[in-house]
Design an enzyme around this catalytic site. Structure first.
Site, PDB file in Angstrom:
ATOM      1  N   HIS A  52      37.493  19.331 -34.347  1.00 41.52           N
ATOM      2  CA  HIS A  52      37.989  18.347 -33.374  1.00 41.52           C
ATOM      3  C   HIS A  52      39.479  18.568 -33.079  1.00 41.52           C
ATOM      4  O   HIS A  52      39.928  18.329 -31.959  1.00 41.52           O
ATOM      5  CB  HIS A  52      37.824  16.920 -33.919  1.00 41.52           C
ATOM      6  CG  HIS A  52      36.472  16.313 -33.677  1.00 41.52           C
ATOM      7  ND1 HIS A  52      35.976  16.059 -32.425  1.00 41.52           N
ATOM      8  CD2 HIS A  52      35.518  15.884 -34.542  1.00 41.52           C
ATOM      9  CE1 HIS A  52      34.767  15.501 -32.523  1.00 41.52           C
ATOM     10  NE2 HIS A  52      34.461  15.390 -33.803  1.00 41.52           N
ATOM     11  N   CYS A 110      27.854  13.355 -34.308  1.00 38.60           N
ATOM     12  CA  CYS A 110      29.267  13.062 -34.074  1.00 38.60           C
ATOM     13  C   CYS A 110      29.370  11.701 -33.409  1.00 38.60           C
ATOM     14  O   CYS A 110      28.592  11.393 -32.504  1.00 38.60           O
ATOM     15  CB  CYS A 110      29.857  14.139 -33.172  1.00 38.60           C
ATOM     16  SG  CYS A 110      31.583  13.874 -32.758  1.00 38.60           S
ATOM     17  N   LEU A 111      30.334  10.896 -33.848  1.00 38.36           N
ATOM     18  CA  LEU A 111      30.503   9.562 -33.259  1.00 38.36           C
ATOM     19  C   LEU A 111      30.867   9.639 -31.774  1.00 38.36           C
ATOM     20  O   LEU A 111      30.651   8.685 -31.041  1.00 38.36           O
ATOM     21  CB  LEU A 111      31.582   8.776 -34.020  1.00 38.36           C
ATOM     22  CG  LEU A 111      31.226   8.399 -35.467  1.00 38.36           C
ATOM     23  CD1 LEU A 111      32.422   7.743 -36.148  1.00 38.36           C
ATOM     24  CD2 LEU A 111      30.015   7.483 -35.526  1.00 38.36           C
ATOM     25  N   GLY A 157      33.077  10.804 -40.881  1.00 38.93           N
ATOM     26  CA  GLY A 157      34.364  11.413 -40.581  1.00 38.93           C
ATOM     27  C   GLY A 157      34.827  11.018 -39.194  1.00 38.93           C
ATOM     28  O   GLY A 157      34.010  10.622 -38.345  1.00 38.93           O
ATOM     29  N   GLN A 176      39.467  11.608 -31.426  1.00 39.36           N
ATOM     30  CA  GLN A 176      38.325  10.732 -31.118  1.00 39.36           C
ATOM     31  C   GLN A 176      38.766   9.303 -30.826  1.00 39.36           C
ATOM     32  O   GLN A 176      37.984   8.524 -30.284  1.00 39.36           O
ATOM     33  CB  GLN A 176      37.311  10.734 -32.271  1.00 39.36           C
ATOM     34  CG  GLN A 176      36.603  12.077 -32.442  1.00 39.36           C
ATOM     35  CD  GLN A 176      35.579  12.002 -33.539  1.00 39.36           C
ATOM     36  OE1 GLN A 176      35.912  12.194 -34.707  1.00 39.36           O
ATOM     37  NE2 GLN A 176      34.345  11.696 -33.189  1.00 39.36           N
ATOM     38  N   HIS A 216      33.570  20.244 -39.394  1.00 38.14           N
ATOM     39  CA  HIS A 216      33.323  19.495 -38.152  1.00 38.14           C
ATOM     40  C   HIS A 216      34.594  18.779 -37.683  1.00 38.14           C
ATOM     41  O   HIS A 216      34.972  18.858 -36.515  1.00 38.14           O
ATOM     42  CB  HIS A 216      32.187  18.487 -38.402  1.00 38.14           C
ATOM     43  CG  HIS A 216      31.891  17.581 -37.251  1.00 38.14           C
ATOM     44  ND1 HIS A 216      30.698  17.615 -36.566  1.00 38.14           N
ATOM     45  CD2 HIS A 216      32.631  16.604 -36.668  1.00 38.14           C
ATOM     46  CE1 HIS A 216      30.731  16.712 -35.588  1.00 38.14           C
ATOM     47  NE2 HIS A 216      31.881  16.074 -35.637  1.00 38.14           N
ATOM     48  N   GLU A 217      35.254  18.086 -38.613  1.00 35.08           N
ATOM     49  CA  GLU A 217      36.438  17.305 -38.228  1.00 35.08           C
ATOM     50  C   GLU A 217      37.605  18.213 -37.846  1.00 35.08           C
ATOM     51  O   GLU A 217      38.344  17.905 -36.908  1.00 35.08           O
ATOM     52  CB  GLU A 217      36.849  16.347 -39.345  1.00 35.08           C
ATOM     53  CG  GLU A 217      35.813  15.292 -39.717  1.00 35.08           C
ATOM     54  CD  GLU A 217      35.243  14.527 -38.533  1.00 35.08           C
ATOM     55  OE1 GLU A 217      35.956  14.316 -37.536  1.00 35.08           O
ATOM     56  OE2 GLU A 217      34.065  14.150 -38.592  1.00 35.08           O
TER      57      GLU A 217
HETATM   58 NI    NI Z   1      32.723  14.542 -34.580  1.00 32.19          NI
END
Ligand code: NI
Length: 161
Positions: A135, A89-90, A46, A51, A131-132
């Site tokens: 953000h 998380c990226l 995701g 991000q 999670h997304e």
């Molecule tokens: Ni993330």
């Protein structure tokens, strides 16, 4: 399409609240395509627009590698149950931690053609949606971790032993 630079923890853009998308434009269409490409290139499940430095309410999710969801202006309608597991998380590379999330999520969003749709998700997909969407509020999973934030490399060592 282009790969965009993924912002990392400590970058103020990750802690800001995102704005609603009012209409699809060529720029936003390009952003969505770039987000998908950036997520796949980074082997993530995701990615949220902040991000890549854009404060708009857009996320892309694909937990299977062949079934991407584009969620514009997403809203959670209903949750139930609980799941506790590893999350990463990226924007927090090399780290992982235990987070408890709902095991079921029902959400509404717009797709890349600004058509509204509902999605019902369980397990990993439900976790990814939570999670997304966090953000978009400027929230990172590291603030919800139970116990220590771990190094992924250490976890892999443990599995090998
Ligand atoms: Ni993330």
């Amino acid at each position: 399409m282009a790969i965009r630079n993924i912002r990392e923890i400590g970058d103020a853009v990750l802690n800001k609240k995102c704005k609603e998308v009012k209409e699809m434009t060529p720029r936003i269409r390009e952003l969505v395509e770039d987000m998908l490409e950036t997520m796949y290139e980074a082997c993530g499940v995701g990615l949220a627009a902040p991000q890549v430095g854009i404060l708009k309410r857009i996320v892309v999710i694909d937990v299977t590698g062949e079934d991407p969801y584009v969620m514009i202006n997403p809203r959670i309608l209903e949750t139930s149950g609980e799941q506790t597991g590893q999350e990463g998380c990226l924007s927090v590379p090399g780290k992982s931690g235990i987070v408890t999330r709902p095991n079921y999520v029902k959400a509404v969003a717009y797709n890349e053609n600004m058509e509204q749709y509902e999605i019902e998700a369980t397990e990993l997909l439900a976790r990814a949606i939570c999670h997304e969407l966090d953000h978009l509020e400027g929230d990172l999973y590291v603030d919800k971790v139970e116990g220590p934030l771990m190094d992924v490399a250490d976890l892999e060592d443990e599995e090998e032993e």
